[in-house]
Design a protein around this motif. Sequence first.
Motif, PDB file in Angstrom:
ATOM      1  N   ALA A 295       0.802  -1.228   0.000  1.00  0.00           N
ATOM      2  CA  ALA A 295       0.000   0.000   0.000  1.00  0.00           C
ATOM      3  C   ALA A 295       0.832   1.274   0.000  1.00  0.00           C
ATOM      4  O   ALA A 295       0.355   2.327  -0.408  1.00  0.00           O
ATOM      5  CB  ALA A 295      -0.932   0.001   1.208  1.00  0.00           C
ATOM      6  N   THR A 296       2.074   1.194   0.471  1.00  0.00           N
ATOM      7  CA  THR A 296       2.865   2.411   0.626  1.00  0.00           C
ATOM      8  C   THR A 296       3.099   3.126  -0.703  1.00  0.00           C
ATOM      9  O   THR A 296       3.304   2.497  -1.737  1.00  0.00           O
ATOM     10  CB  THR A 296       4.230   2.104   1.292  1.00  0.00           C
ATOM     11  N   THR A 297       3.044   4.454  -0.663  1.00  0.00           N
ATOM     12  CA  THR A 297       3.269   5.251  -1.873  1.00  0.00           C
ATOM     13  C   THR A 297       4.675   5.840  -1.897  1.00  0.00           C
ATOM     14  O   THR A 297       5.218   6.110  -2.966  1.00  0.00           O
ATOM     15  CB  THR A 297       2.238   6.394  -1.957  1.00  0.00           C
ATOM     16  N   GLU A 298       5.248   6.026  -0.706  1.00  0.00           N
ATOM     17  CA  GLU A 298       6.598   6.601  -0.642  1.00  0.00           C
ATOM     18  C   GLU A 298       7.630   5.521  -0.953  1.00  0.00           C
ATOM     19  O   GLU A 298       7.630   4.451  -0.351  1.00  0.00           O
ATOM     20  CB  GLU A 298       6.867   7.190   0.741  1.00  0.00           C
ATOM     21  N   LYS A 299       8.503   5.800  -1.909  1.00  0.00           N
ATOM     22  CA  LYS A 299       9.536   4.836  -2.296  1.00  0.00           C
ATOM     23  C   LYS A 299      10.757   4.974  -1.392  1.00  0.00           C
ATOM     24  O   LYS A 299      11.274   6.080  -1.193  1.00  0.00           O
ATOM     25  CB  LYS A 299       9.944   5.043  -3.763  1.00  0.00           C
ATOM     26  N   SER A 342       5.851   3.929 -14.077  1.00  0.00           N
ATOM     27  CA  SER A 342       5.772   5.066 -13.159  1.00  0.00           C
ATOM     28  C   SER A 342       6.363   4.740 -11.789  1.00  0.00           C
ATOM     29  O   SER A 342       6.964   5.605 -11.144  1.00  0.00           O
ATOM     30  CB  SER A 342       4.313   5.518 -13.007  1.00  0.00           C
ATOM     31  N   ARG A 343       6.201   3.498 -11.334  1.00  0.00           N
ATOM     32  CA  ARG A 343       6.760   3.126 -10.024  1.00  0.00           C
ATOM     33  C   ARG A 343       8.292   3.171 -10.064  1.00  0.00           C
ATOM     34  O   ARG A 343       8.942   3.749  -9.184  1.00  0.00           O
ATOM     35  CB  ARG A 343       6.280   1.716  -9.659  1.00  0.00           C
ATOM     36  N   ASP A 344       8.876   2.616 -11.144  1.00  0.00           N
ATOM     37  CA  ASP A 344      10.333   2.655 -11.303  1.00  0.00           C
ATOM     38  C   ASP A 344      10.825   4.098 -11.481  1.00  0.00           C
ATOM     39  O   ASP A 344      11.908   4.466 -11.004  1.00  0.00           O
ATOM     40  CB  ASP A 344      10.763   1.823 -12.514  1.00  0.00           C
ATOM     41  N   LYS A 350      13.881   9.689  -7.057  1.00  0.00           N
ATOM     42  CA  LYS A 350      14.255   9.888  -5.658  1.00  0.00           C
ATOM     43  C   LYS A 350      15.744   9.634  -5.440  1.00  0.00           C
ATOM     44  O   LYS A 350      16.396  10.349  -4.665  1.00  0.00           O
ATOM     45  CB  LYS A 350      13.423   8.967  -4.757  1.00  0.00           C
ATOM     46  N   PHE A 351      16.288   8.625  -6.130  1.00  0.00           N
ATOM     47  CA  PHE A 351      17.680   8.240  -5.877  1.00  0.00           C
ATOM     48  C   PHE A 351      18.635   8.630  -7.011  1.00  0.00           C
ATOM     49  O   PHE A 351      19.748   8.131  -7.090  1.00  0.00           O
ATOM     50  CB  PHE A 351      17.753   6.735  -5.597  1.00  0.00           C
ATOM     51  N   ASN A 352      18.119   9.510  -7.901  1.00  0.00           N
ATOM     52  CA  ASN A 352      18.964  10.072  -8.958  1.00  0.00           C
ATOM     53  C   ASN A 352      19.590   8.980  -9.828  1.00  0.00           C
ATOM     54  O   ASN A 352      20.796   8.987 -10.101  1.00  0.00           O
ATOM     55  CB  ASN A 352      20.052  10.976  -8.348  1.00  0.00           C
TER      56      ASN A 352
END
Length: 803
Positions: A295-299, A342-344, A350-352
Amino acid sequence: MSLNFSEYEAKWQKKWADTQAFRAEAKSSKPKYYALDMFPYPSGSGLHLGHMASYTPGDIVSRYKRVNGFNVLHPMGYDAFGLPAEQYAIQTGIHPAITTDKAIASFRKTLQSFGFSFDWSREISTADPKYYKWTQFIFLKLYERGLAYQKEVPVNWCPALKTVLANDEVVDGKSERGGHPVIRVPMKQWMLKITDYAERLLNDLDKVDWPERTKEAQRNWIGKSEGARVTFKIEDETETFEVFTTRPDTLFGVTFMVMAPEHPLVKKITTQPQHSAVEDYVLATARKSEVERKATTEKTGVFTGAHALHPITGERIEIWIADYVLTDYGTGAIMAVPGHDSRDFEFAQKFNLPVKRVVEGGDALPFEGEGTMVNSDFLNGLSKTEAIKKMLSHLESKKLGTREVQYKLRDWLFSRQRYWGEPFPIVNFPHAGQMGVPANELPVMLPEVADYEPSDSGEAPLAKIADWVRYQGKPGFGEGEVGRRETDTMPGAAGSSWYFLRYIDPHNDQAPFSPEAEKYWMPVDLYVGGPEHTVGHLLYSRFWMKVLFDCGLVTHDEPFKKLAHQGMILGPDNQKMSKSRGNVISPEDIAKTHGADSIRVFICFMGPLDTDKPWSPTGIDGVKRFLDRVGRLVVSDDGNYLATKAPVPAATEKLLHKTIKKVTEDIESMSFNTAISAMMILVNDLYKAECRSESALKPLVQILAPFAPHLAEELWEKLGGEGLCSLAPWPKYDSTLCADDTVTIGVQVNGKMRGTIELGVTASEEEAVAAAKAVDSVATVLAGKNPDKVIYKAGKILNLIVK
């Protein structure tokens, strides 16, 4: 009022019980009808209005089918193994069997007080050894076919409850019961290989009459996908790992890899500088439930310091770990294509991490649509379909990957470290190995225990009973050895996965059911229950039925022909009823003031079967007044009999037959609210016409009986009806009386609608044209002209053509 519901409801409940009015015949020349409700878990809190909403629809249909010449099986039982009774036992020391039996007695009393026409001679409890003997028998069939096995898997472990919890028992990282923290730890568990049946479970949804949303939910849960299993080498290591992808055409767009934190290679490939960060992340992930991770949206994620080599280009690709990748989904590792996922993409941003475009289309990345391949070497210029086909051929020819079909469905975790459940009929011997106990030793009974708590390490309570655990081998079964019984117990879903089969032959002590009973009664014709069981109980039951079919024990491979979901009864505040909200309505309290029949009718009248409906105190008052009005058609407030032998007025007789037809059709389609509306209209008409003819009141009482059975029986008796109203043949309607005398049709002039007219259904063309000319809007357009041509179909259409 002279009709006191508290008196006549008890009177007719006793009469039904004494005469066993609703007992299904084991053998009959009648057609069968098997109507089943999802059975309740017997808790100390008793039955609530939601249960009434669940059981009333099936009872209406059962009563209707019974009086239409069917041999009806409408049973009730209890899903009696479960965690709440065990937790209560831990707190109080009272054996779960005692609290369960007490709850069952309470449930039975309540159910009987609402007039449900259950065949009580077939009552079952999944915690009864006579029942769970056969649950163990079926487990052994699964075991013999290689469908039950043990495996170390990540599980939801609750230290406070000292047990493994299913995903649906964990909410926001805490146990649903008690709100205790839950962590993910590896444990050896029993598993059922439901994945072997994935394709059949998927395809056979086309065989059943179920709500489409339910079938679609099962399709999504099974999650069939076709693609490729691709092998990646780890730089400077001999190891390789595999990923499954449905988009092998995007392989040139891979810019990083992500493994599940639990992936077996993570510890080995992590470099020293990254060791601490990786270890902390793995521990943090273990505290999250699988549901949370999905469920989490924050990667979030951590770089392992290791690199994979692209199988085609040889490029170095960073290997990360992240909790959105699950070890038991697919291979536990994914290839990330951030340009087209989109998830990738979120993770890469986020991690450049680098992003590549390999599919043309869209103004910006990520682009997830269809397009021509670019930056993809030998795939450039190809469509998605062509590129997938060519890449699959390339991977196979170079031995870099294989075509594969995968399913999201995973094997069923079937162990619980609890006391209150079915013991596994399995013994482990030092040399003979693991064996299922002989059938003549079933049931493997639950032993008495001093306390009901598992050990701190998670070992089940049964492990403490040394005499029970120790098993002395015998000829043909571990002879000369001392074995050890399995000490875990089965989950609550075990007994509920086949209970519908036990109802058909509940007293058989030689088999779970006889072949004759199965062939006659199965499948269930109507199954009513909540949609929350869509990918749990409903899927598991289908799986067990298919296994039993393959074993030759049943003749059908789908258990439930038609499925209906009832909506929730919400509190007066429009919220789901719960003790914490203080909006729970007790059905027994309402029954004391309004009667059981009022609750039954109001539940149906509130709205369509499958919609959620808020409880309304004023609404049930209105239903009570309606039932009182029906009673006063037969008996006055001072007890005088009011019905007459007078003929029924012609107009009322037509409405009566239309109402019988409407209620008949509405029960067949489970449109109960409109059936009740039709009866209300008829009752209003009877008062208006001052008609109290027995010829009208008897059929009215009969069509009301499935909804308000107690009142119907009382009035049927007073009207001189023969036998029980609950068993009297359903009234027939005259289709000629149901036809309308007049019909409203549209009038067109040169094909354009200009008004409507009401005509007799057989009116002539001349009558139709004359009526049309009398309509102002038609007359204005005609402007005194006669039509040059008339197109007229009696009762349907009138089109006047003027030049």
